[in-house]
Enzyme design. Structure first.
Site, PDB file in Angstrom:
ATOM      1  N   HIS A  95       0.838  -1.306   0.031  1.00 28.96           N
ATOM      2  CA  HIS A  95       0.163  -0.054  -0.044  1.00 28.96           C
ATOM      3  C   HIS A  95       0.895   1.247   0.010  1.00 28.96           C
ATOM      4  O   HIS A  95       1.213   1.451   1.042  1.00 28.96           O
ATOM      5  CB  HIS A  95      -1.057  -0.060   1.294  1.00 28.96           C
ATOM      6  CG  HIS A  95      -1.816  -1.462   1.352  1.00 28.96           C
ATOM      7  ND1 HIS A  95      -3.043  -1.285   0.960  1.00 28.96           N
ATOM      8  CD2 HIS A  95      -1.513  -2.515   1.873  1.00 28.96           C
ATOM      9  CE1 HIS A  95      -3.856  -2.554   1.104  1.00 28.96           C
ATOM     10  NE2 HIS A  95      -2.718  -3.226   1.707  1.00 28.96           N
ATOM     11  N   HIS A 128      -2.156  -1.285   7.041  1.00 35.16           N
ATOM     12  CA  HIS A 128      -1.600  -1.431   5.865  1.00 35.16           C
ATOM     13  C   HIS A 128      -0.669  -0.569   5.388  1.00 35.16           C
ATOM     14  O   HIS A 128       0.146  -0.864   4.280  1.00 35.16           O
ATOM     15  CB  HIS A 128      -2.925  -1.615   4.900  1.00 35.16           C
ATOM     16  CG  HIS A 128      -3.492  -0.350   4.648  1.00 35.16           C
ATOM     17  ND1 HIS A 128      -4.692  -0.185   5.719  1.00 35.16           N
ATOM     18  CD2 HIS A 128      -3.389   0.732   4.182  1.00 35.16           C
ATOM     19  CE1 HIS A 128      -5.047   0.904   5.550  1.00 35.16           C
ATOM     20  NE2 HIS A 128      -4.425   1.546   4.676  1.00 35.16           N
ATOM     21  N   HIS A 147      -3.965   2.911  -3.512  1.00 38.30           N
ATOM     22  CA  HIS A 147      -4.330   2.336  -2.237  1.00 38.30           C
ATOM     23  C   HIS A 147      -3.342   1.116  -2.078  1.00 38.30           C
ATOM     24  O   HIS A 147      -2.603   0.930  -1.176  1.00 38.30           O
ATOM     25  CB  HIS A 147      -5.930   2.341  -1.883  1.00 38.30           C
ATOM     26  CG  HIS A 147      -6.221   2.085  -0.755  1.00 38.30           C
ATOM     27  ND1 HIS A 147      -5.795   0.823   0.261  1.00 38.30           N
ATOM     28  CD2 HIS A 147      -6.658   2.690   0.209  1.00 38.30           C
ATOM     29  CE1 HIS A 147      -6.185   0.699   1.140  1.00 38.30           C
ATOM     30  NE2 HIS A 147      -6.712   1.751   1.557  1.00 38.30           N
ATOM     31  N   SER A 168     -22.447 -11.007  37.323  1.00 40.17           N
ATOM     32  CA  SER A 168     -22.433 -12.321  37.094  1.00 40.17           C
ATOM     33  C   SER A 168     -21.223 -12.897  36.774  1.00 40.17           C
ATOM     34  O   SER A 168     -20.766 -13.947  37.185  1.00 40.17           O
ATOM     35  CB  SER A 168     -23.194 -12.269  35.739  1.00 40.17           C
ATOM     36  OG  SER A 168     -24.541 -12.138  35.702  1.00 40.17           O
ATOM     37  N   GLU A 222     -17.819  -5.711  24.408  1.00 44.33           N
ATOM     38  CA  GLU A 222     -16.660  -6.894  24.393  1.00 44.33           C
ATOM     39  C   GLU A 222     -15.633  -6.472  23.698  1.00 44.33           C
ATOM     40  O   GLU A 222     -14.299  -6.921  23.863  1.00 44.33           O
ATOM     41  CB  GLU A 222     -17.517  -7.950  24.364  1.00 44.33           C
ATOM     42  CG  GLU A 222     -18.452  -8.280  25.347  1.00 44.33           C
ATOM     43  CD  GLU A 222     -19.844  -7.823  24.749  1.00 44.33           C
ATOM     44  OE1 GLU A 222     -20.918  -8.219  25.617  1.00 44.33           O
ATOM     45  OE2 GLU A 222     -20.095  -7.156  23.784  1.00 44.33           O
ATOM     46  N   HIS A 235     -27.712 -17.558  24.657  1.00 40.76           N
ATOM     47  CA  HIS A 235     -26.828 -17.219  25.519  1.00 40.76           C
ATOM     48  C   HIS A 235     -26.052 -18.640  26.063  1.00 40.76           C
ATOM     49  O   HIS A 235     -24.962 -18.398  27.010  1.00 40.76           O
ATOM     50  CB  HIS A 235     -27.468 -16.767  26.842  1.00 40.76           C
ATOM     51  CG  HIS A 235     -27.565 -15.337  26.799  1.00 40.76           C
ATOM     52  ND1 HIS A 235     -28.473 -14.863  25.453  1.00 40.76           N
ATOM     53  CD2 HIS A 235     -27.207 -14.350  27.416  1.00 40.76           C
ATOM     54  CE1 HIS A 235     -28.541 -13.512  25.668  1.00 40.76           C
ATOM     55  NE2 HIS A 235     -27.939 -13.027  27.101  1.00 40.76           N
TER      56      HIS A 235
END
Length: 675
Positions: free
Chosen positions: A38, A78, A273, A395, A422, A484
């Site tokens: 690139h 890149h 690119h 939990s 997450e 789940h």
């Protein structure tokens, strides 16, 4: 081109231009020689790389890992030749021959930057957006360590984190997660540049995107600045100064660039690119630069001398810090020793005595609850252990009791609320771990490891010590149902090279799993835990070496060679033990092996593996998950009791019965392999 920074006011504009164009020509030549890569983005961003490395970054090519250096993250991985060319010119241990070997076998210049492979590279980037979140993690670690160790008049942790992101980075969802977290936490020492060139591989960004990046980041709580032309070094200087002046907000500097800058036929086109310019176009581009040579990889002596002079000036900041450090050692010797221990990655001396020992009096304990007990038992001994959960603290049981949260107001907090992010949590943890001085951990349900898998994979690739606390590990979570309930997730995680997956079978194995994870400094660990309670298996000493070795004998055939070996992990070890009792009533001698970590067991000497799994003895594996992990271990004549469908919504005991994760099924399987 505007005037150069005052830090290098003695340099002529011609010399500065030559220094910048050297980065551009090296990128063109390297991509052409490799016949892939690139070139366009390095050609566009060369002035920004110069502004950072020559006039702003606190860095020292002779000591690329010194503790208080500024961190730089090239999220647009890149564009690696932008970084490689700059590191070579600045005097890092990256000879010109390595630039010539761009993208070749065993070169120091792989297609995308790789940490621990090339001096001066802070993190492995390539998958777009990851670098932004890594940079947030670097800034988090800096803020945490500064709050912990700095004292009035003794600022030993005081550095910035810079990143460059592109259109693709901002399109990826992780950029939203990470930027939102950074703005909320007011990480004022985080400074990012958005390479706004309007081009992707497919063409104009208008094909897919009409976002207003400035409004977007302002809404996150960032300061947003603009540089209308990346070739304007004075504007870059002013923007960085303004960014540093705002200590309450991270800063995004939107920088207008021209991809393939200077190329008569490729500038501002998608062709610049991701493919070589071609020899003819390179010649035309060099002519447009007024380049003094037609030879590839030509580095003008004036340009190299100027780069090295600039690097020497930046390295002086290291010498200044050394004086600050020496004064700190004198004033606060114990704190200085602790800082050195953490930055070296050495575990504290009294750690081993801190791990709790569970016994029969503890009763049945959910392994997630045991994990919470372990975290709190070792927290005071391992102060660098920082972490939390993606909005599942109650939990996952990841909270350190009595500690306050990490926040904009309390940088010394050790409980992290990553939010429902997450993916960003995993990548922020990577940045924290790479920074050094902290050991990050993060929790969520095992099924949501899918959301953070790209960050887990990169942690394993980079050898980052990060600890994942994955709870609710099977259909045993019950009524929440198949959305789940993880089925394929254990197998998928076990397939990632250099990821240590630990699924403990009782509370004492949980303690040993944490011990193993903390000692596993060369990569990430996943501790996989139950919602439901697990029975205590036996004497606590039996688990210590067994968990470390990945698998061990829990119950045996009383001095006789077993007729069959039953293998299991986690909650299913209890199922295997019940099956053993039933088989014993039919005169069948069964050995039960707890397989806490299949990949760790695979690394053990063959003698130990044959001791645990004697040759010629048939094997049956049981796990409330997809059976893929176990085919290697049961062989052609063994059997696996597993699950190859999605789960269902019902109480856990009903689900185990309906899906056949039971002692009766294991007994049937054992009889079939013995027939």
């Amino acid at each position: 081109m505007s005037a150069v920074s005052p830090l290098l006011a003695s340099a002529s504009p011609e010399t500065v231009r030559l220094a910048i164009d050297t980065v551009r020509t090296l990128a063109m030549d390297a991509v052409q020689a490799a016949e892939s890569g690139h070139p366009g983005t390095p050609m566009a961003l060369a002035p920004l790389a110069y502004a950072l490395y020559a006039t702003h970054l606190r860095h020292d090519p002779a000591a690329p890992a010194w503790a208080d250096r500024d961190r730089f993250v090239l999220s647009v991985g890149h564009a690696s030749m932008l970084l490689y060319g700059t590191l070579h010119l600045a005097g890092y241990d990256l000879p010109l021959e390595e630039i010539r070997n761009f993208r070749q076998w065993e070169s120091l210049t792989p297609g995308h930057p790789e940490v621990h492979h090339t001096k001066g590279v802070e993190t492995t980037t390539g998958p777009l957006g990851q670098g932004i979140a890594n940079a947030v993690g670097f800034a988090v670690a800096e803020a945490s360590l500064a709050a912990t160790f700095n004292r009035p008049g003794h600022q030993i942790v005081d550095h910035y984190t810079y990143f460059i992101a592109g259109d693709g980075c901002l399109m990826e969802g992780i950029s939203h997660e990470a930027a939102s977290f950074a703005g909320h936490m007011k990480l004022g020492k985080l400074i990012g540049f958005f390479d706004d060139n309007g081009i992707t591989i497919d063409g104009s960004t208008a094909l897919t995107c009409s976002d207003d990046a400035a409004q977007r980041f302002a809404a996150y709580g960032w300061q947003v600045l603009h540089v209308d032309d990346v070739n304007d070094l004075a504007a870059i200087d002013a923007a960085i100064a303004q960014a540093k002046a705002d200590t309450e907000r991270p800063t995004l500097i939107i920088t207008k660039t021209h991809i393939g800058f200077g190329s008569p036929n490729r500038q501002d086109s998608a062709k610049a690119h991701g493919e070589p310019l071609g020899k003819e176009e390179i010649a035309l581009t060099k002519a447009a630069y007024g380049w003094p040579s037609t030879e590839p990889f030509f580095v003008p002596a004036d340009a190299l001398a100027h780069w090295r002079e600039a690097a020497a000036q930046r390295a002086a900041t290291h010498a200044e810090w050394q004086r600050t450090w020496q004064a700190y050692e004198t004033a606060y010797p114990e704190l200085a020793k602790e800082f050195e221990r953490r930055m070296k990655g050495e575990l504290p001396p009294h750690l081993e005595q801190a791990f709790p020992v569970f016994d029969a009096k503890s009763g049945a304990v959910a392994s997630r609850a045991a994990s919470g007990a372990v975290i709190n038992a070792i927290a005071s001994v391992v102060p660098e252990l920082l972490g939390g959960s993606a909005d599942l603290t109650g939990s996952n049981l990841t909270n350190v009791k009595g500690a306050h949260p990490f926040s904009a107001a309390q940088r010394d907090g050790r409980n992290f609320h990553f939010g429902i992010r997450e993916h960003a949590m995993g990548a922020i943890m990577n940045g924290m771990g790479l920074h050094g001085g902290v050991i990050p951990y993060g929790g969520t349900f095992l099924v949501f490891s899918d959301y953070m898998r790209p960050a887990i994979r990169l942690a394993a690739l980079m050898g980052v010590q990060a600890i994942y606390v994955f709870t609710h590990d099977s259909i045993g979570l019950g009524e929440d149902g198949p959305t789940h309930q993880p089925i394929e997730h254990l197998a998928a995680l076990r397939c990632i090279p250099n990821l240590l997956v630990l699924r403990p079978a009782d509370a004492d194995e949980v303690s040993e799993a944490w011990r193993t994870a903390l000692h596993h400094r060369s990569g990430p660990s996943a501790i996989v835990l139950t919602r439901q309670k697990l029975a205590y298996l036996g004497e606590p000493t039996r688990a210590r070496d067994g968990v470390k070795q990945g698998a061990y004998i829990v119950a045996d055939a009383a001095g006789h060679v077993p007729h069959v070996v039953l293998l299991a992990s986690g909650s299913e070890v209890e199922v295997a033990l019940k099956a053993r009792e039933q088989l014993s009533g039919h005169g069948v001698r069964a050995r039960v092996v707890s397989c806490t970590s299949l990949e760790r067991f695979a690394q053990q000497p063959v003698e130990y593996r044959h001791h645990v799994l004697p040759t010629g003895v048939p094997r049956v594996a049981v796990e409330a998950a997809h059976p893929m992990s176990w085919y290697r271990w049961v062989g052609d004549h063994g059997a696996i009791v597993g699950i190859e469908s999605f789960g269902a919504s019902a109480p856990a005991p009903v689900l185990f019965e309906k899906f056949g994760i039971s002692a009766d099924r294991v007994v049937q399987a054992a009889r079939s392999v013995l027939a």
